[in-house]
Design a protein around this motif. Structure first.
Motif, PDB file in Angstrom:
ATOM      1  N   TYR A  26      69.488 -20.225  50.442  1.00 53.78           N
ATOM      2  CA  TYR A  26      70.366 -21.244  51.014  1.00 53.78           C
ATOM      3  C   TYR A  26      69.577 -22.441  51.553  1.00 53.78           C
ATOM      4  N   GLY A  27      68.300 -22.491  51.281  1.00 57.25           N
ATOM      5  CA  GLY A  27      67.491 -23.644  51.708  1.00 57.25           C
ATOM      6  C   GLY A  27      67.511 -23.822  53.219  1.00 57.25           C
ATOM      7  N   GLN A  28      67.350 -22.720  53.940  1.00 52.94           N
ATOM      8  CA  GLN A  28      67.475 -22.800  55.405  1.00 52.94           C
ATOM      9  C   GLN A  28      66.174 -23.227  56.074  1.00 52.94           C
ATOM     10  N   TRP A  53      82.007 -35.458  58.237  1.00 56.44           N
ATOM     11  CA  TRP A  53      81.726 -34.203  57.534  1.00 56.44           C
ATOM     12  C   TRP A  53      80.247 -33.923  57.718  1.00 56.44           C
ATOM     13  N   GLU A  54      79.930 -32.718  58.173  1.00 56.43           N
ATOM     14  CA  GLU A  54      78.524 -32.331  58.235  1.00 56.43           C
ATOM     15  C   GLU A  54      78.303 -31.163  57.280  1.00 56.43           C
ATOM     16  N   ILE A  55      77.387 -31.334  56.356  1.00 56.49           N
ATOM     17  CA  ILE A  55      77.173 -30.276  55.359  1.00 56.49           C
ATOM     18  C   ILE A  55      75.923 -29.476  55.687  1.00 56.49           C
ATOM     19  N   GLU A  77      79.452 -24.656  56.342  1.00 57.75           N
ATOM     20  CA  GLU A  77      78.283 -23.767  56.407  1.00 57.75           C
ATOM     21  C   GLU A  77      78.599 -22.488  55.630  1.00 57.75           C
ATOM     22  N   ILE A  78      77.644 -22.099  54.792  1.00 59.70           N
ATOM     23  CA  ILE A  78      77.880 -20.955  53.895  1.00 59.70           C
ATOM     24  C   ILE A  78      77.536 -19.614  54.536  1.00 59.70           C
ATOM     25  N   ASP A  79      76.599 -19.626  55.476  1.00 59.15           N
ATOM     26  CA  ASP A  79      76.081 -18.366  56.007  1.00 59.15           C
ATOM     27  C   ASP A  79      77.003 -17.847  57.115  1.00 59.15           C
ATOM     28  N   PRO A  80      77.670 -16.703  56.886  1.00 59.62           N
ATOM     29  CA  PRO A  80      78.633 -16.213  57.882  1.00 59.62           C
ATOM     30  C   PRO A  80      77.977 -15.878  59.221  1.00 59.62           C
ATOM     31  N   LEU A 120      70.731 -31.599  53.416  1.00 59.12           N
ATOM     32  CA  LEU A 120      71.307 -30.848  52.299  1.00 59.12           C
ATOM     33  C   LEU A 120      70.361 -29.789  51.760  1.00 59.12           C
ATOM     34  N   PRO A 121      70.912 -28.620  51.429  1.00 59.22           N
ATOM     35  CA  PRO A 121      70.098 -27.617  50.751  1.00 59.22           C
ATOM     36  C   PRO A 121      69.565 -28.237  49.456  1.00 59.22           C
ATOM     37  N   TYR A 122      68.243 -28.092  49.215  1.00 58.83           N
ATOM     38  CA  TYR A 122      67.622 -28.838  48.119  1.00 58.83           C
ATOM     39  C   TYR A 122      68.215 -28.554  46.761  1.00 58.83           C
ATOM     40  N   ASN A 123      68.618 -27.298  46.565  1.00 62.09           N
ATOM     41  CA  ASN A 123      69.080 -26.939  45.215  1.00 62.09           C
ATOM     42  C   ASN A 123      70.450 -27.504  44.876  1.00 62.09           C
ATOM     43  N   ILE A 124      71.222 -27.929  45.869  1.00 57.20           N
ATOM     44  CA  ILE A 124      72.572 -28.399  45.528  1.00 57.20           C
ATOM     45  C   ILE A 124      72.808 -29.875  45.888  1.00 57.20           C
ATOM     46  N   GLY A 125      71.849 -30.495  46.565  1.00 60.88           N
ATOM     47  CA  GLY A 125      72.057 -31.846  47.105  1.00 60.88           C
ATOM     48  C   GLY A 125      72.523 -32.861  46.076  1.00 60.88           C
TER      49      GLY A 125
HETATM   50  N1  SAM Z   1      71.660 -28.841  59.668  1.00 58.15           N
HETATM   51  C1  SAM Z   1      70.629 -27.890  60.017  1.00 58.15           C
HETATM   52  C2  SAM Z   1      69.383 -28.630  60.448  1.00 58.15           C
HETATM   53  O1  SAM Z   1      69.308 -29.825  60.163  1.00 58.15           O
HETATM   54  O2  SAM Z   1      68.525 -28.021  61.055  1.00 58.15           O
HETATM   55  C3  SAM Z   1      70.324 -26.911  58.871  1.00 58.15           C
HETATM   56  C4  SAM Z   1      69.906 -27.553  57.559  1.00 58.15           C
HETATM   57  S1  SAM Z   1      69.333 -26.424  56.326  1.00 58.15           S
HETATM   58  C5  SAM Z   1      68.245 -27.430  55.372  1.00 58.15           C
HETATM   59  C6  SAM Z   1      70.672 -26.297  55.172  1.00 58.15           C
HETATM   60  C7  SAM Z   1      71.889 -25.529  55.663  1.00 58.15           C
HETATM   61  O3  SAM Z   1      72.868 -25.552  54.614  1.00 58.15           O
HETATM   62  C8  SAM Z   1      71.655 -24.079  55.990  1.00 58.15           C
HETATM   63  O4  SAM Z   1      72.243 -23.766  57.224  1.00 58.15           O
HETATM   64  C9  SAM Z   1      72.353 -23.311  54.854  1.00 58.15           C
HETATM   65  O5  SAM Z   1      72.828 -22.035  55.240  1.00 58.15           O
HETATM   66  C10 SAM Z   1      73.461 -24.268  54.482  1.00 58.15           C
HETATM   67  N2  SAM Z   1      73.916 -24.140  53.087  1.00 58.15           N
HETATM   68  C11 SAM Z   1      73.167 -23.832  51.996  1.00 58.15           C
HETATM   69  N3  SAM Z   1      73.907 -23.830  50.888  1.00 58.15           N
HETATM   70  C12 SAM Z   1      75.173 -24.150  51.278  1.00 58.15           C
HETATM   71  C13 SAM Z   1      76.395 -24.294  50.587  1.00 58.15           C
HETATM   72  N4  SAM Z   1      76.481 -24.131  49.265  1.00 58.15           N
HETATM   73  N5  SAM Z   1      77.516 -24.607  51.300  1.00 58.15           N
HETATM   74  C14 SAM Z   1      77.438 -24.780  52.659  1.00 58.15           C
HETATM   75  N6  SAM Z   1      76.298 -24.657  53.353  1.00 58.15           N
HETATM   76  C15 SAM Z   1      75.177 -24.351  52.691  1.00 58.15           C
END
Ligand code: SAM
Length: 306
Positions: A26-28, A53-55, A77-80, A120-125
């Motif tokens: 999830y690119g955390q 909107w905050e992704i 946020e995807i992670d429950p 944004l998570p790198y793989n989906i940005g």
């Molecule tokens: N916003 C926080 C920060 O700046 O410290 C966390 C950013 S982290 C790079 C990316 C976040 O996006 C993680 O919390 C991850 O679980 C969430 N994420 C990853 N893929 C996602 C998806 N498909 N839909 C929603 N959230 C997602």
């Protein structure tokens, strides 16, 4: 509870205490640099009463900043585990709506907002931003943190090495301004890529500014970017429908491609990588003026913009 969002050690301790792990897929990578965080929030410029909107809210560092500035936040946020913790941390906050799940599946059913913020998570940005543009989910202002290479493509100009269909896509609606480079040390854990902030300001508001053929055409011409625009157009046109009839031969497609280029005022041996948004719009307009009716084969937005 107050969380020190500027300390990786404290965030790790909080996760451990709650029995939560970090998921690489999830690119955390949490932004732990408060100065960068504030600069990004300043660039977004959302204040009292603004809907944002905050992704990828993670543990809520940016969410906290937005709420402190008076904004109303829809947090995806995807992670429950994280949404559970966010619910607890922001229990008394009536300006926060949490949308749990994969944002790629949830955003279409979520009421729109004029501001978008996301580390944004790198793989989906890139795919996510491309989907927003193609499906006309437009924002007044966008601030995202993306992989440096993605930022370069977003801001690239015709003729440059990073210019791609994704550049045209972003620039077709937005003025794109790269912000600061963000070093790995500003994140916990340290990622193996460099990030960059990017500001996008809506510049073409008219929903109907581009005909349906615009984005498939841009995608196709870049997918054969070493060919001339004439050859790319020829490939694009073959078996598509013009004035109610499919183009059945490459010769016919070539003739139609020439006529489109003539109407658009573009040289036959030009290359896609030298055309700006206006030139692609002229090509799309010329195709329509010839009676272009759309695709015979599906070329939906799932195809990647590179
Ligand atoms: N916003 C926080 C920060 O700046 O410290 C966390 C950013 S982290 C790079 C990316 C976040 O996006 C993680 O919390 C991850 O679980 C969430 N994420 C990853 N893929 C996602 C998806 N498909 N839909 C929603 N959230 C997602």
């Amino acid at each position: 509870m107050t969380v020190n969002y500027n300390s990786g050690k404290d965030l790790k301790a909080l996760l451990d205490e709650r029995g939560l792990g970090m998921r690489k897929k999830y690119g955390q990578n949490f932004l732990i640099n408060g100065t960068v965080r504030n600069a990004l929030l300043d660039a977004l410029g959302a204040g009292t009463g603004d809907e944002v909107w905050e992704i990828g809210s993670g543990l809520g560092a940016m969410t906290r900043g937005l709420l402190d500035r008076g904004a109303r936040v829809t947090a995806f946020e995807i992670d429950p585990g994280f949404t559970g913790l966010l619910g607890e941390l922001f229990r008394d906050e009536d300006r926060l709506l949490l949308v749990e799940g994969d944002v790629r599946k949830t955003w279409r059913e979520t009421p729109p907002a004029p501001f978008l913020l996301g580390n944004l998570p790198y793989n989906i940005g890139a795919a996510l931003l491309a989907g927003f543009v193609e499906e006309k989910r437009l924002f007044r202002r966008v601030v995202v943190m993306v992989q440096k290479e993605t930022a370069l493509r977003m801001a690239a100009l015709p003729g440059g090495p990073d210019y791609s269909s994704f550049s045209v896509l972003c620039r077709s609606r937005y003025k794109v301004t790269p912000l600061m480079t963000i070093k790995g040390a500003s994140f916990y854990p340290v990622p193996n890529v460099e990030s960059r902030g990017v500001l996008m300001e809506l510049s073409v508001e008219d929903e109907n500014a581009y005909p349906g053929v615009f984005y498939p055409l841009v995608r196709r011409l870049f997918s054969v970017r070493r060919k001339t625009v004439k050859n790319g157009l020829q490939i694009f046109l073959f078996s598509r429908i013009i004035k109610g009839k499919p183009i059945r031969s490459m010769d016919e497609a070539g003739g139609t491609a020439r006529e489109i280029l003539r109407r658009a005022g573009i040289r036959e041996n030009e290359r896609a990588e030298n055309l700006d948004c206006a030139a692609f719009a002229s090509l799309a307009g010329a195709a329509l003026s010839l009676g272009f009716e759309g695709d015979t084969v599906s070329e939906g937005s799932s195809e990647k913009h590179r």
